[in-house]
Design a protein around this motif. Sequence first.
Motif, PDB file in Angstrom:
ATOM      1  N   ILE A   1       0.866  -1.573   0.207  1.00 26.63           N
ATOM      2  CA  ILE A   1       0.395  -0.100  -0.070  1.00 26.63           C
ATOM      3  C   ILE A   1       0.719   1.443  -0.142  1.00 26.63           C
ATOM      4  CG2 ILE A   1      -1.811   1.600   1.176  1.00 26.63           C
ATOM      5  CD1 ILE A   1      -2.319  -1.526   2.299  1.00 26.63           C
ATOM      6  N   PRO A   2       1.256   1.734  -0.864  1.00 24.85           N
ATOM      7  CA  PRO A   2       1.318   3.186  -1.037  1.00 24.85           C
ATOM      8  C   PRO A   2       1.120   4.260   0.011  1.00 24.85           C
ATOM      9  CG  PRO A   2       0.872   2.819  -3.733  1.00 24.85           C
ATOM     10  CD  PRO A   2      -0.023   2.193  -2.596  1.00 24.85           C
ATOM     11  N   ILE A   3       2.716   4.770   0.548  1.00 28.19           N
ATOM     12  CA  ILE A   3       2.399   5.637   2.124  1.00 28.19           C
ATOM     13  C   ILE A   3       2.733   6.609   1.689  1.00 28.19           C
ATOM     14  CG2 ILE A   3       2.899   6.228   4.112  1.00 28.19           C
ATOM     15  CD1 ILE A   3       3.183   2.973   4.849  1.00 28.19           C
ATOM     16  N   TRP A   4       2.366   7.722   1.931  1.00 29.43           N
ATOM     17  CA  TRP A   4       2.755   9.294   1.354  1.00 29.43           C
ATOM     18  C   TRP A   4       2.588  10.031   2.327  1.00 29.43           C
ATOM     19  CZ3 TRP A   4       2.043  11.283  -3.256  1.00 29.43           C
ATOM     20  CH2 TRP A   4       2.029  11.233  -5.055  1.00 29.43           C
ATOM     21  N   LEU A   5       3.997  10.569   2.412  1.00 28.21           N
ATOM     22  CA  LEU A   5       3.884  11.484   3.704  1.00 28.21           C
ATOM     23  C   LEU A   5       3.254  12.972   3.440  1.00 28.21           C
ATOM     24  CD1 LEU A   5       6.602  11.150   5.790  1.00 28.21           C
ATOM     25  CD2 LEU A   5       4.415   9.734   5.917  1.00 28.21           C
ATOM     26  N   LEU A   6       2.450  13.958   4.125  1.00 30.59           N
ATOM     27  CA  LEU A   6       1.692  15.275   4.261  1.00 30.59           C
ATOM     28  C   LEU A   6       2.253  15.885   4.387  1.00 30.59           C
ATOM     29  CD1 LEU A   6      -0.544  12.866   2.433  1.00 30.59           C
ATOM     30  CD2 LEU A   6      -2.487  14.319   3.246  1.00 30.59           C
ATOM     31  N   GLY A   7       2.049  17.910   4.669  1.00 31.04           N
ATOM     32  CA  GLY A   7       2.684  18.688   5.167  1.00 31.04           C
ATOM     33  C   GLY A   7       1.857  20.125   4.456  1.00 31.04           C
ATOM     34  N   SER A   8       2.489  21.093   5.569  1.00 30.88           N
ATOM     35  CA  SER A   8       2.205  22.107   4.766  1.00 30.88           C
ATOM     36  C   SER A   8       3.662  23.532   5.854  1.00 30.88           C
ATOM     37  CB  SER A   8       1.178  22.878   5.420  1.00 30.88           C
ATOM     38  OG  SER A   8       1.189  22.568   7.806  1.00 30.88           O
ATOM     39  N   SER A   9       5.123  22.255   5.986  1.00 31.51           N
ATOM     40  CA  SER A   9       5.730  23.148   6.882  1.00 31.51           C
ATOM     41  C   SER A   9       7.508  22.020   6.384  1.00 31.51           C
ATOM     42  CB  SER A   9       5.803  23.091   7.981  1.00 31.51           C
ATOM     43  OG  SER A   9       6.163  21.648   8.642  1.00 31.51           O
ATOM     44  N   GLY A  10       8.042  22.018   6.676  1.00 32.58           N
ATOM     45  CA  GLY A  10       9.547  21.265   6.356  1.00 32.58           C
ATOM     46  C   GLY A  10       9.554  19.954   6.628  1.00 32.58           C
ATOM     47  N   PHE A  11       8.901  19.941   8.173  1.00 32.73           N
ATOM     48  CA  PHE A  11       9.538  18.332   9.139  1.00 32.73           C
ATOM     49  C   PHE A  11       9.138  17.122   8.532  1.00 32.73           C
ATOM     50  CE2 PHE A  11       7.961  15.048  11.491  1.00 32.73           C
ATOM     51  CZ  PHE A  11       8.631  15.262  12.720  1.00 32.73           C
ATOM     52  N   SER A  12       7.909  17.100   7.611  1.00 30.60           N
ATOM     53  CA  SER A  12       7.438  15.721   6.745  1.00 30.60           C
ATOM     54  C   SER A  12       7.830  15.863   5.669  1.00 30.60           C
ATOM     55  CB  SER A  12       5.049  16.215   6.017  1.00 30.60           C
ATOM     56  OG  SER A  12       4.944  15.293   7.363  1.00 30.60           O
ATOM     57  N   ALA A  13       8.538  16.968   5.502  1.00 30.72           N
ATOM     58  CA  ALA A  13       9.060  17.087   3.487  1.00 30.72           C
ATOM     59  C   ALA A  13      10.019  16.553   3.875  1.00 30.72           C
ATOM     60  CB  ALA A  13       9.344  18.234   3.143  1.00 30.72           C
ATOM     61  N   GLN A  14      11.309  16.764   4.595  1.00 28.88           N
ATOM     62  CA  GLN A  14      12.707  16.058   4.977  1.00 28.88           C
ATOM     63  C   GLN A  14      11.955  14.546   5.636  1.00 28.88           C
ATOM     64  OE1 GLN A  14      14.855  18.057   8.475  1.00 28.88           O
ATOM     65  NE2 GLN A  14      16.569  17.111   7.992  1.00 28.88           N
ATOM     66  N   LEU A  15      11.496  14.217   6.153  1.00 24.08           N
ATOM     67  CA  LEU A  15      11.450  13.061   6.642  1.00 24.08           C
ATOM     68  C   LEU A  15      10.716  11.813   5.374  1.00 24.08           C
ATOM     69  CD1 LEU A  15      11.333  10.623   8.796  1.00 24.08           C
ATOM     70  CD2 LEU A  15       8.856  11.391   9.685  1.00 24.08           C
ATOM     71  N   SER A  16       9.787  12.586   5.083  1.00 27.30           N
ATOM     72  CA  SER A  16       9.849  11.471   3.314  1.00 27.30           C
ATOM     73  C   SER A  16      10.653  11.757   2.972  1.00 27.30           C
ATOM     74  CB  SER A  16       8.863  12.325   2.734  1.00 27.30           C
ATOM     75  OG  SER A  16       9.188  13.996   2.954  1.00 27.30           O
ATOM     76  N   GLY A  17      11.490  12.614   2.161  1.00 30.06           N
ATOM     77  CA  GLY A  17      12.923  12.702   1.167  1.00 30.06           C
ATOM     78  C   GLY A  17      13.930  11.554   1.751  1.00 30.06           C
ATOM     79  N   GLN A  18      13.528  11.620   3.457  1.00 32.18           N
ATOM     80  CA  GLN A  18      15.317  10.597   4.209  1.00 32.18           C
ATOM     81  C   GLN A  18      14.437   9.176   3.715  1.00 32.18           C
ATOM     82  OE1 GLN A  18      14.881  12.449   7.888  1.00 32.18           O
ATOM     83  NE2 GLN A  18      16.665  13.657   7.681  1.00 32.18           N
ATOM     84  N   LEU A  19      13.312   8.954   3.689  1.00 33.16           N
ATOM     85  CA  LEU A  19      13.049   7.006   3.803  1.00 33.16           C
ATOM     86  C   LEU A  19      12.438   7.218   2.356  1.00 33.16           C
ATOM     87  CD1 LEU A  19      10.360   7.359   6.867  1.00 33.16           C
ATOM     88  CD2 LEU A  19      12.609   6.650   6.305  1.00 33.16           C
ATOM     89  N   GLY A  20      12.747   7.847   1.455  1.00 33.73           N
ATOM     90  CA  GLY A  20      12.183   7.635  -0.080  1.00 33.73           C
ATOM     91  C   GLY A  20      11.108   7.366  -0.245  1.00 33.73           C
ATOM     92  N   LEU A  21      10.050   8.733  -0.058  1.00 33.80           N
ATOM     93  CA  LEU A  21       8.494   7.925   0.326  1.00 33.80           C
ATOM     94  C   LEU A  21       7.902   9.300  -0.762  1.00 33.80           C
ATOM     95  CD1 LEU A  21       7.595   7.402   3.861  1.00 33.80           C
ATOM     96  CD2 LEU A  21       7.248   5.185   2.075  1.00 33.80           C
ATOM     97  N   PRO A  22       7.018   8.996  -1.268  1.00 36.20           N
ATOM     98  CA  PRO A  22       6.421  10.073  -2.020  1.00 36.20           C
ATOM     99  C   PRO A  22       5.796  10.778  -1.275  1.00 36.20           C
ATOM    100  CG  PRO A  22       4.736   8.566  -2.132  1.00 36.20           C
ATOM    101  CD  PRO A  22       5.868   7.689  -1.163  1.00 36.20           C
ATOM    102  N   PHE A  23       5.983  12.649  -1.249  1.00 34.35           N
ATOM    103  CA  PHE A  23       5.723  13.735  -0.532  1.00 34.35           C
ATOM    104  C   PHE A  23       4.421  14.312  -0.931  1.00 34.35           C
ATOM    105  CE2 PHE A  23       6.742  17.872   0.660  1.00 34.35           C
ATOM    106  CZ  PHE A  23       5.951  18.135   1.668  1.00 34.35           C
ATOM    107  N   SER A  24       3.677  14.554  -0.412  1.00 36.76           N
ATOM    108  CA  SER A  24       1.847  15.853  -0.835  1.00 36.76           C
ATOM    109  C   SER A  24       2.685  16.941   0.071  1.00 36.76           C
ATOM    110  CB  SER A  24       0.785  15.315  -0.590  1.00 36.76           C
ATOM    111  OG  SER A  24      -0.280  15.903  -1.290  1.00 36.76           O
ATOM    112  N   PHE A  25       2.841  18.419  -0.365  1.00 36.67           N
ATOM    113  CA  PHE A  25       2.684  19.241   0.232  1.00 36.67           C
ATOM    114  C   PHE A  25       1.246  20.134   0.285  1.00 36.67           C
ATOM    115  CE2 PHE A  25       3.190  23.731   0.996  1.00 36.67           C
ATOM    116  CZ  PHE A  25       4.247  24.073   2.560  1.00 36.67           C
TER     117      PHE A  25
END
Length: 342
Positions: A174-198
């Motif tokens: 099941i694809p897991i995306w991280l969502l964010g409105s600031s930098g926290f989830s942006a950095q975490l999703s990048g480090q984990l290699g996950l798709p990111f939705s801002f």
Amino acid sequence: MSDKYAQNQIESTPFSVLDLAPITVGNTASDAYKNTIDLAQHVEQWGFNRYWLAEHHNMPFIASSATSVIIGHVAAHTTTMRIGSGGIMLPNHAPLVIAEQFGTLESLFPGRIDLGLGRAPGTDPVTIRALRRDSRSDGHDFPQQLEELRAYFDPELRSETNRVRAVPGDGLDIPIWLLGSSGFSAQLSGQLGLPFSFASHFSPNNTMAALDLYRRNFTPSKALDAPYAMLGVNVVAADTDEEAEYLATTLQQQFLNIIRNREIPLQPPVENMDEVWTEYEKASLQQQLGATIIGSKETVKQKLQSFIEDTAADELMITSQIYDHQKRLRSYEILSEIKEES
């Protein structure tokens, strides 16, 4: 940028839908769900890529609080689109419960379910206490919750001593995306290699910094070889610029009522917002809604071209808080026409 290049950008950028299942004044959650199904079936025919619903609580204008339930309802009434959460607010839930819910959804609708996760509460402090029961669950342990949740799906991430299994869920992709409105989830999703939705639709000033943080920190993973960023954007499209500006006053009133702590259903459009808001409120909302795209087909097309060029977005998740359901359908239809003509 040439017109041909811009058109190719629109053509190659998938369009998706974020639905808040809006409850309009004088109507009920039941009416909102009927409109959700109608919209989902239409945008599926129009070629939209995915359809996400968002978890919010104690908000009289949003009917998607039981997000997993409504995802199943939409998936059952569509056939090809991916259906998912934009997002599930993970700190509100035990990771095992979410794993079981989305394992169930994926088992019912194989290959069509997305799990988008946020760490915000999606509500007010009083409701947080009613949801979480434990004041220690404040989102700071989101990385640990995420690690636990991912391990329920992927046995390779699970420790040998953990005997708890998500059934269904265990072993499902099941694809897991991280969502964010600031930098926290942006950095975490990048480090984990996950798709990111801002959430550019309500945090436009943080968009470029978050995208840069995500892309700079991206590490290839089993999920993704390269970064993939989807941006939320408010779009209100109509047959004329004037009509679109009029319809957009519903969205403006929604955000105005939020900052005024007025808990009321979605309001009909008004002729003149200057009779509704103060100059200070107007300036504040113009900051928050600065990335909103409003206008006729040609106006929206030009603004979409610029937005995609500026952000290098891989996908757009479009939300349209329009009071009249038929006008809302028309807004998405115009987007499909822009796509088809590009």
